[in-house]
Design a protein around this motif. Structure first.
Motif, short mmCIF file in Angstrom:
data_model
loop_
_atom_site.label_atom_id
_atom_site.label_comp_id
_atom_site.label_asym_id
_atom_site.label_seq_id
_atom_site.Cartn_x
_atom_site.Cartn_y
_atom_site.Cartn_z
N SER A 42 2.99 141.23 1.30
CA SER A 42 2.08 140.28 1.96
C SER A 42 1.28 139.45 0.97
O SER A 42 1.02 138.27 1.21
N ALA A 43 0.89 140.03 -0.15
CA ALA A 43 0.11 139.26 -1.14
C ALA A 43 0.99 138.21 -1.82
O ALA A 43 0.57 137.08 -2.03
N ALA A 44 2.22 138.58 -2.15
CA ALA A 44 3.13 137.66 -2.84
C ALA A 44 3.79 136.68 -1.88
O ALA A 44 4.11 135.56 -2.25
N CYS A 45 4.02 137.11 -0.64
CA CYS A 45 4.69 136.28 0.38
C CYS A 45 3.85 136.31 1.66
O CYS A 45 4.21 136.98 2.62
N PRO A 46 2.72 135.61 1.69
CA PRO A 46 1.82 135.71 2.84
C PRO A 46 2.29 134.96 4.08
O PRO A 46 1.76 135.18 5.17
N ASP A 47 3.26 134.07 3.95
CA ASP A 47 3.66 133.24 5.09
C ASP A 47 4.45 134.03 6.13
O ASP A 47 5.27 134.89 5.80
N VAL A 48 4.21 133.69 7.39
CA VAL A 48 5.02 134.20 8.48
C VAL A 48 6.26 133.32 8.56
O VAL A 48 6.18 132.10 8.48
N ILE A 49 7.40 133.95 8.69
CA ILE A 49 8.67 133.23 8.78
C ILE A 49 9.09 133.21 10.24
O ILE A 49 9.17 134.26 10.89
N MET A 58 12.00 134.69 16.64
CA MET A 58 11.27 135.83 16.11
C MET A 58 10.36 135.37 14.99
O MET A 58 10.63 134.37 14.32
N SER A 59 9.28 136.08 14.79
CA SER A 59 8.36 135.84 13.69
C SER A 59 8.34 137.10 12.84
O SER A 59 8.35 138.22 13.37
N ALA A 60 8.33 136.92 11.52
CA ALA A 60 8.41 138.08 10.63
C ALA A 60 7.77 137.77 9.29
O ALA A 60 7.48 136.63 8.97
N LYS A 61 7.57 138.85 8.51
CA LYS A 61 7.06 138.72 7.13
C LYS A 61 8.04 139.44 6.20
O LYS A 61 8.63 140.45 6.58
N MET A 62 8.16 138.92 5.00
CA MET A 62 9.08 139.47 4.01
C MET A 62 8.46 140.69 3.32
O MET A 62 7.29 140.68 2.94
N HIS A 63 9.27 141.74 3.19
CA HIS A 63 8.88 142.96 2.50
C HIS A 63 10.09 143.49 1.74
O HIS A 63 11.16 142.88 1.77
N GLN A 64 9.95 144.65 1.10
CA GLN A 64 11.07 145.29 0.42
C GLN A 64 11.13 146.75 0.81
O GLN A 64 10.11 147.38 1.09
N GLU A 65 12.35 147.27 0.77
CA GLU A 65 12.59 148.67 1.12
C GLU A 65 13.88 149.10 0.44
O GLU A 65 14.74 148.27 0.12
N THR A 66 14.02 150.39 0.20
CA THR A 66 15.31 150.92 -0.25
C THR A 66 16.18 151.08 0.99
O THR A 66 15.80 151.78 1.93
N VAL A 67 17.31 150.40 0.99
CA VAL A 67 18.25 150.46 2.11
C VAL A 67 19.45 151.28 1.66
O VAL A 67 20.02 151.03 0.59
N GLU A 88 9.14 138.99 18.91
CA GLU A 88 10.50 138.65 19.32
C GLU A 88 10.44 138.11 20.75
O GLU A 88 9.82 138.73 21.61
N TYR A 89 11.08 136.97 20.96
CA TYR A 89 11.07 136.35 22.28
C TYR A 89 12.47 135.86 22.62
O TYR A 89 13.17 135.32 21.77
N GLY A 90 12.87 136.05 23.85
CA GLY A 90 14.13 135.48 24.31
C GLY A 90 15.19 136.52 24.67
O GLY A 90 15.12 137.68 24.28
N GLY A 91 16.17 136.03 25.42
CA GLY A 91 17.22 136.89 25.94
C GLY A 91 18.08 137.54 24.89
O GLY A 91 18.57 138.65 25.08
N VAL A 92 18.27 136.89 23.75
CA VAL A 92 19.14 137.46 22.71
C VAL A 92 18.60 138.81 22.22
O VAL A 92 19.37 139.71 21.92
N PHE A 93 17.31 138.98 22.19
CA PHE A 93 16.73 140.24 21.75
C PHE A 93 16.64 141.26 22.88
O PHE A 93 16.75 142.45 22.66
N LYS A 94 16.42 140.78 24.07
CA LYS A 94 16.27 141.68 25.22
C LYS A 94 17.56 142.40 25.54
O LYS A 94 17.57 143.57 25.88
N THR A 95 18.68 141.73 25.41
CA THR A 95 19.96 142.31 25.83
C THR A 95 20.75 142.92 24.68
O THR A 95 21.75 143.57 24.92
N SER A 96 20.34 142.71 23.45
CA SER A 96 21.09 143.24 22.30
C SER A 96 20.69 144.67 22.00
O SER A 96 19.52 145.02 22.05
#
Length: 99
Positions: A42-49, A58-67, A88-96
């Motif tokens: 959040s400090a390095a990438c404060p913008d909402v995408i 969808m609205s989101a923020k960038m982070h890092q994780e071990t995947v 998250e808004y819309g049918g694509v998320f509701k039905t997936s």
């Protein structure tokens, strides 16, 4: 936390426990407080995408994780950038069934 990878997207994204929209409540939500490898950017990438799809947004923020691909004994990718969805808004998320 298990998720389905979206191979048609340039980013990996996960629904956050902070997402309270109706659509979010129908999916599993990732809690970064339960991870030992989560990196809050959040400090390095404060913008909402904001990401727009044909039938949703969808609205989101960038982070890092071990995947890890392939389960606990699979291939680990440290410091993987990902989007943590806060709305998250819309049918694509509701039905997936993605999580």
């Amino acid at each position: 936390f298990r998720l389905a990878l979206d191979t048609g997207s340039t980013n990996t994204w996960v629904t956050s426990v902070e997402c309270n929209s109706t659509v979010c409540s129908s999916h599993l939500r990732y809690d970064p407080a339960k991870s030992k490898t989560f990196a809050n950017l959040s400090a390095a990438c404060p913008d909402v995408i904001d990401v727009y799809f044909g039938t949703g947004r969808m609205s989101a923020k960038m982070h890092q994780e071990t995947v890890t691909l392939g389960g606990r004994d699979g291939i680990a990718v440290p410091e993987q950038d990902f989007l943590l969805a806060t709305a998250e808004y819309g049918g694509v998320f509701k039905t997936s069934e993605f999580s």
